[in-house]
Design a protein around this motif. Structure first.
Motif, PDB file in Angstrom:
ATOM      1  N   HIS A 151       0.813  -1.216   0.000  1.00  0.00           N
ATOM      2  CA  HIS A 151       0.000   0.000   0.000  1.00  0.00           C
ATOM      3  C   HIS A 151       0.847   1.267   0.000  1.00  0.00           C
ATOM      4  N   TRP A 152       2.086   1.155  -0.329  1.00  0.00           N
ATOM      5  CA  TRP A 152       2.986   2.299  -0.255  1.00  0.00           C
ATOM      6  C   TRP A 152       2.954   3.172  -1.499  1.00  0.00           C
ATOM      7  N   ALA A 153       2.631   2.605  -2.637  1.00  0.00           N
ATOM      8  CA  ALA A 153       2.692   3.350  -3.901  1.00  0.00           C
ATOM      9  C   ALA A 153       1.445   4.209  -4.088  1.00  0.00           C
ATOM     10  N   PRO A 154       1.621   5.432  -4.566  1.00  0.00           N
ATOM     11  CA  PRO A 154       0.441   6.265  -4.854  1.00  0.00           C
ATOM     12  C   PRO A 154      -0.280   5.782  -6.109  1.00  0.00           C
ATOM     13  N   SER A 155      -1.432   6.344  -6.362  1.00  0.00           N
ATOM     14  CA  SER A 155      -2.236   5.918  -7.508  1.00  0.00           C
ATOM     15  C   SER A 155      -1.577   6.277  -8.843  1.00  0.00           C
ATOM     16  N   ALA A 156      -0.633   7.196  -8.845  1.00  0.00           N
ATOM     17  CA  ALA A 156       0.082   7.539 -10.086  1.00  0.00           C
ATOM     18  C   ALA A 156       0.847   6.331 -10.619  1.00  0.00           C
ATOM     19  N   TYR A 157       1.366   5.502  -9.715  1.00  0.00           N
ATOM     20  CA  TYR A 157       2.095   4.303 -10.143  1.00  0.00           C
ATOM     21  C   TYR A 157       1.164   3.367 -10.917  1.00  0.00           C
ATOM     22  N   LEU A 158      -0.017   3.189 -10.411  1.00  0.00           N
ATOM     23  CA  LEU A 158      -1.007   2.359 -11.091  1.00  0.00           C
ATOM     24  C   LEU A 158      -1.407   2.989 -12.424  1.00  0.00           C
ATOM     25  N   PHE A 159      -1.583   4.310 -12.453  1.00  0.00           N
ATOM     26  CA  PHE A 159      -2.034   5.006 -13.656  1.00  0.00           C
ATOM     27  C   PHE A 159      -1.065   4.835 -14.824  1.00  0.00           C
ATOM     28  N   TYR A 160       0.198   5.168 -14.631  1.00  0.00           N
ATOM     29  CA  TYR A 160       1.106   5.102 -15.776  1.00  0.00           C
ATOM     30  C   TYR A 160       1.463   3.673 -16.143  1.00  0.00           C
ATOM     31  N   ASN A 161       1.375   2.748 -15.209  1.00  0.00           N
ATOM     32  CA  ASN A 161       1.597   1.349 -15.567  1.00  0.00           C
ATOM     33  C   ASN A 161       0.410   0.765 -16.325  1.00  0.00           C
ATOM     34  N   ILE A 162      -0.798   1.209 -16.004  1.00  0.00           N
ATOM     35  CA  ILE A 162      -1.959   0.787 -16.793  1.00  0.00           C
ATOM     36  C   ILE A 162      -1.842   1.323 -18.218  1.00  0.00           C
ATOM     37  N   LEU A 163      -1.422   2.585 -18.354  1.00  0.00           N
ATOM     38  CA  LEU A 163      -1.219   3.144 -19.699  1.00  0.00           C
ATOM     39  C   LEU A 163      -0.174   2.342 -20.472  1.00  0.00           C
ATOM     40  N   PHE A 164       0.879   1.950 -19.785  1.00  0.00           N
ATOM     41  CA  PHE A 164       1.930   1.155 -20.435  1.00  0.00           C
ATOM     42  C   PHE A 164       1.386  -0.196 -20.880  1.00  0.00           C
ATOM     43  N   MET A 165       0.623  -0.858 -20.031  1.00  0.00           N
ATOM     44  CA  MET A 165       0.069  -2.165 -20.390  1.00  0.00           C
ATOM     45  C   MET A 165      -0.945  -2.045 -21.532  1.00  0.00           C
ATOM     46  N   VAL A 166      -1.747  -0.984 -21.533  1.00  0.00           N
ATOM     47  CA  VAL A 166      -2.707  -0.777 -22.623  1.00  0.00           C
ATOM     48  C   VAL A 166      -1.975  -0.541 -23.941  1.00  0.00           C
ATOM     49  N   SER A 167      -0.893   0.231 -23.905  1.00  0.00           N
ATOM     50  CA  SER A 167      -0.138   0.466 -25.138  1.00  0.00           C
ATOM     51  C   SER A 167       0.544  -0.817 -25.622  1.00  0.00           C
ATOM     52  N   LEU A 168       0.957  -1.679 -24.700  1.00  0.00           N
ATOM     53  CA  LEU A 168       1.516  -2.962 -25.110  1.00  0.00           C
ATOM     54  C   LEU A 168       0.446  -3.850 -25.739  1.00  0.00           C
ATOM     55  N   MET A 169      -0.748  -3.844 -25.163  1.00  0.00           N
ATOM     56  CA  MET A 169      -1.842  -4.634 -25.746  1.00  0.00           C
ATOM     57  C   MET A 169      -2.221  -4.096 -27.129  1.00  0.00           C
ATOM     58  N   TRP A 170      -2.173  -2.778 -27.279  1.00  0.00           N
ATOM     59  CA  TRP A 170      -2.424  -2.166 -28.587  1.00  0.00           C
ATOM     60  C   TRP A 170      -1.353  -2.616 -29.582  1.00  0.00           C
ATOM     61  N   SER A 171      -0.108  -2.697 -29.130  1.00  0.00           N
ATOM     62  CA  SER A 171       0.989  -3.148 -29.993  1.00  0.00           C
ATOM     63  C   SER A 171       0.830  -4.607 -30.393  1.00  0.00           C
ATOM     64  N   ILE A 172       0.326  -5.415 -29.473  1.00  0.00           N
ATOM     65  CA  ILE A 172       0.095  -6.823 -29.792  1.00  0.00           C
ATOM     66  C   ILE A 172      -1.054  -6.954 -30.792  1.00  0.00           C
ATOM     67  N   HIS A 173      -2.092  -6.159 -30.589  1.00  0.00           N
ATOM     68  CA  HIS A 173      -3.265  -6.229 -31.469  1.00  0.00           C
ATOM     69  C   HIS A 173      -2.969  -5.703 -32.877  1.00  0.00           C
ATOM     70  N   SER A 174      -2.307  -4.563 -32.959  1.00  0.00           N
ATOM     71  CA  SER A 174      -1.997  -3.937 -34.254  1.00  0.00           C
ATOM     72  C   SER A 174      -0.606  -4.381 -34.682  1.00  0.00           C
ATOM     73  N   ARG A 175      -0.544  -5.453 -35.393  1.00  0.00           N
ATOM     74  CA  ARG A 175       0.732  -6.083 -35.717  1.00  0.00           C
ATOM     75  C   ARG A 175       1.608  -5.285 -36.669  1.00  0.00           C
ATOM     76  N   GLU A 176       1.042  -4.334 -37.398  1.00  0.00           N
ATOM     77  CA  GLU A 176       1.845  -3.559 -38.339  1.00  0.00           C
ATOM     78  C   GLU A 176       1.970  -2.098 -37.939  1.00  0.00           C
ATOM     79  N   SER A 177       1.386  -1.710 -36.829  1.00  0.00           N
ATOM     80  CA  SER A 177       1.389  -0.315 -36.412  1.00  0.00           C
ATOM     81  C   SER A 177       2.712   0.062 -35.750  1.00  0.00           C
ATOM     82  N   THR A 178       3.342   1.087 -36.284  1.00  0.00           N
ATOM     83  CA  THR A 178       4.543   1.604 -35.632  1.00  0.00           C
ATOM     84  C   THR A 178       4.165   2.611 -34.556  1.00  0.00           C
ATOM     85  N   ASP A 179       2.996   3.223 -34.679  1.00  0.00           N
ATOM     86  CA  ASP A 179       2.559   4.189 -33.666  1.00  0.00           C
ATOM     87  C   ASP A 179       2.338   3.525 -32.312  1.00  0.00           C
ATOM     88  N   ALA A 180       1.822   2.320 -32.315  1.00  0.00           N
ATOM     89  CA  ALA A 180       1.583   1.604 -31.063  1.00  0.00           C
ATOM     90  C   ALA A 180       2.897   1.316 -30.345  1.00  0.00           C
TER      91      ALA A 180
END
Length: 163
Positions: free
Chosen positions: A32-61
């Motif tokens: 319980h030591w980490a603030p909610s910002a840690y969760l926020f930017y890690n969720i964004l990172f995981m979503v962008s990774l899932m976008w990269s997995i889904h869009s196999r030819e996208s360089t933007d992802a």
């Protein structure tokens, strides 16, 4: 199991990065030591990774995931130094440190994936060329294939051209 072959296999690199960071992030969030910002930017990172997995030819992802990964290294450093737990939670801090250490390696893997997809991290091309055009494209003018009638100001010359 050949780790080098897995790392050099396209589309597997992103899955490896996503799995490793997912495991480390989940363990880092057990305390319980980490603030909610840690969760926020890690969720964004995981979503962008899932976008990269889904869009196999996208360089933007991939570029989005790499930018979040790069900035998250510094966010992790600030967060660990600022919010080190005073009571308990050492397990989650250890995994937060491992997650921070894994970020440069995941950035290397994301770069390899981006190069395989035909992109690059060079920002100069984006600035110097309009509309993010990295390579010139062939343009076929389909309207230009029709012959255009000659333009003339006098009606007599138009009639004389017909006969």
């Amino acid at each position: 199991m050949d780790v080098q072959a897995l790392v050099n296999t396209p589309f597997i690199r992103i899955r490896i990065v996503a799995f490793v960071h997912f495991t480390l992030i989940v363990n880092a969030l057990l305390g319980h030591w980490a603030p909610s910002a840690y969760l926020f930017y890690n969720i964004l990172f995981m979503v962008s990774l899932m976008w990269s997995i889904h869009s196999r030819e996208s360089t933007d992802a991939i570029q989005c995931a790499a930018a979040i990964d790069f900035s998250s290294f510094f966010f992790d450093l600030i967060l660990i130094v600022s919010f080190f737990p005073s009571t308990g939670g050492i397990w989650s801090v250890i995994f937060a440190v491992f997650n921070m250490i894994a970020r440069p390696f995941s950035l290397i893997l994301l770069h390899k994936e981006l190069v395989d997809r035909g992109g690059d991290f060079v920002l100069v091309n984006v600035v110097t060329q309009p509309n993010n055009a990295r390579t010139p494209r062939n343009y076929q003018d389909i309207d230009g294939s029709r012959p255009t009638p000659p333009q003339s100001n006098s009606a007599q010359s138009n009639i004389s051209n017909l006969f």
